[in-house]
Design a protein around this motif. Structure first.
Motif, PDB file in Angstrom:
ATOM      1  N   CYS A  15       0.813  -1.376   0.007  1.00 48.24           N
ATOM      2  CA  CYS A  15       0.076  -0.140   0.341  1.00 48.24           C
ATOM      3  C   CYS A  15       0.866   1.042   0.003  1.00 48.24           C
ATOM      4  CB  CYS A  15      -1.049   0.161   1.083  1.00 48.24           C
ATOM      5  SG  CYS A  15      -2.063  -1.136   0.826  1.00 48.24           S
ATOM      6  N   ALA A  16       0.831   2.070  -1.669  1.00 42.39           N
ATOM      7  CA  ALA A  16       1.358   3.189  -0.859  1.00 42.39           C
ATOM      8  C   ALA A  16       0.826   4.627  -0.831  1.00 42.39           C
ATOM      9  CB  ALA A  16       1.994   3.595  -2.390  1.00 42.39           C
ATOM     10  N   CYS A  17      -0.965   4.397  -1.254  1.00 41.94           N
ATOM     11  CA  CYS A  17      -1.489   5.796  -0.829  1.00 41.94           C
ATOM     12  C   CYS A  17      -2.562   4.681  -0.602  1.00 41.94           C
ATOM     13  CB  CYS A  17      -1.684   6.209  -2.202  1.00 41.94           C
ATOM     14  SG  CYS A  17      -2.865   5.114  -3.505  1.00 41.94           S
ATOM     15  N   PRO A  18      -3.942   5.757   0.205  1.00 41.06           N
ATOM     16  CA  PRO A  18      -4.927   5.078   0.749  1.00 41.06           C
ATOM     17  C   PRO A  18      -6.429   4.513   0.049  1.00 41.06           C
ATOM     18  CG  PRO A  18      -5.070   7.469   1.562  1.00 41.06           C
ATOM     19  CD  PRO A  18      -3.308   6.699   0.018  1.00 41.06           C
ATOM     20  N   GLY A  19      -6.343   4.554  -1.595  1.00 40.29           N
ATOM     21  CA  GLY A  19      -6.492   4.623  -2.083  1.00 40.29           C
ATOM     22  C   GLY A  19      -6.248   2.645  -2.535  1.00 40.29           C
ATOM     23  N   ASP A  20      -5.003   2.305  -1.974  1.00 45.89           N
ATOM     24  CA  ASP A  20      -4.704   1.238  -2.277  1.00 45.89           C
ATOM     25  C   ASP A  20      -5.278   0.213  -1.867  1.00 45.89           C
ATOM     26  OD1 ASP A  20      -2.383   1.085  -4.537  1.00 45.89           O
ATOM     27  OD2 ASP A  20      -1.816   1.981  -2.618  1.00 45.89           O
ATOM     28  N   PHE A  21      -6.259   0.604  -0.666  1.00 43.91           N
ATOM     29  CA  PHE A  21      -6.551  -0.145   0.598  1.00 43.91           C
ATOM     30  C   PHE A  21      -8.094  -0.850  -0.433  1.00 43.91           C
ATOM     31  CE2 PHE A  21      -3.787   1.633   3.157  1.00 43.91           C
ATOM     32  CZ  PHE A  21      -4.188   1.145   4.497  1.00 43.91           C
ATOM     33  N   SER A  22      -8.517   0.787  -0.731  1.00 47.01           N
ATOM     34  CA  SER A  22      -9.802   0.805  -1.050  1.00 47.01           C
ATOM     35  C   SER A  22      -9.812  -0.689  -2.324  1.00 47.01           C
ATOM     36  CB  SER A  22     -10.221   1.667  -1.979  1.00 47.01           C
ATOM     37  OG  SER A  22     -10.319   2.968  -1.593  1.00 47.01           O
ATOM     38  N   LYS A  23      -8.897  -0.403  -2.984  1.00 46.71           N
ATOM     39  CA  LYS A  23      -8.337  -1.513  -4.083  1.00 46.71           C
ATOM     40  C   LYS A  23      -8.630  -3.362  -3.950  1.00 46.71           C
ATOM     41  CE  LYS A  23      -5.907   1.279  -6.814  1.00 46.71           C
ATOM     42  NZ  LYS A  23      -4.566   2.233  -7.278  1.00 46.71           N
ATOM     43  N   ALA A  24      -7.483  -3.429  -2.488  1.00 43.21           N
ATOM     44  CA  ALA A  24      -7.490  -4.662  -2.002  1.00 43.21           C
ATOM     45  C   ALA A  24      -8.777  -4.820  -1.440  1.00 43.21           C
ATOM     46  CB  ALA A  24      -7.113  -4.669  -0.609  1.00 43.21           C
ATOM     47  N   PHE A  25      -9.949  -4.158  -0.784  1.00 42.99           N
ATOM     48  CA  PHE A  25     -10.912  -4.731  -0.313  1.00 42.99           C
ATOM     49  C   PHE A  25     -12.136  -4.628  -1.264  1.00 42.99           C
ATOM     50  CE2 PHE A  25      -9.574  -2.405   4.152  1.00 42.99           C
ATOM     51  CZ  PHE A  25      -9.585  -3.728   4.388  1.00 42.99           C
ATOM     52  N   GLY A  26     -11.760  -4.523  -2.841  1.00 42.95           N
ATOM     53  CA  GLY A  26     -12.805  -4.192  -3.576  1.00 42.95           C
ATOM     54  C   GLY A  26     -12.713  -5.871  -4.325  1.00 42.95           C
ATOM     55  N   ALA A  27     -10.809  -5.669  -4.201  1.00 40.28           N
ATOM     56  CA  ALA A  27     -10.775  -7.085  -4.675  1.00 40.28           C
ATOM     57  C   ALA A  27     -11.375  -8.533  -4.088  1.00 40.28           C
ATOM     58  CB  ALA A  27      -9.269  -7.109  -5.296  1.00 40.28           C
ATOM     59  N   GLY A  28     -11.450  -8.314  -2.674  1.00 39.93           N
ATOM     60  CA  GLY A  28     -11.957  -9.312  -2.061  1.00 39.93           C
ATOM     61  C   GLY A  28     -11.442  -9.360  -0.930  1.00 39.93           C
TER      62      GLY A  28
END
Length: 100
Positions: A15-28
């Motif tokens: 994770c390099a920015c807050p959006g990476d958390f959204s991507k991870a949770f969005g991917a399951g």
């Protein structure tokens, strides 16, 4: 597949920015490991050092040789160190990162 078997999916770092958390949770992902993103803040572990007038914090991942030497007496013959040990610019209090 893991959820279908009653397992969990863990996003293992990067994770390099807050959006990476959204991507991870969005991917399951059920959990996100983000030690590097929170490292080098006032509240994080690690030694604060000054180099040429600038503040830095030493950070090491728990799979690094530094961690294994410090907490497990060294890197066992059957293992290899996979984590990293770095010196990061000091970021100050974590509040700014959390509200980002």
């Amino acid at each position: 597949a893991a959820h279908g078997l009653g397992g969990h999916v863990i996003s293992d770092g990067g994770c390099a920015c807050p959006g990476d958390f959204s991507k991870a949770f969005g991917a399951g992902a059920d959990f996100v490991m983000a030690g590097g993103m929170f490292a080098s803040h006032k509240e994080s572990g690690g030694e604060l050092v000054e180099i040429q007038g600038k503040l830095y914090k030493q950070f090491y991942g728990m799979s690094s040789a530094v961690a294994m030497n410090k907490h497990a007496g060294g890197v066992a013959e059957y293992r290899s160190s996979e984590g990293k040990a770095v010196i990061l610019p000091y970021k100050g209090p974590i509040a700014g990162t959390l509200t980002d």
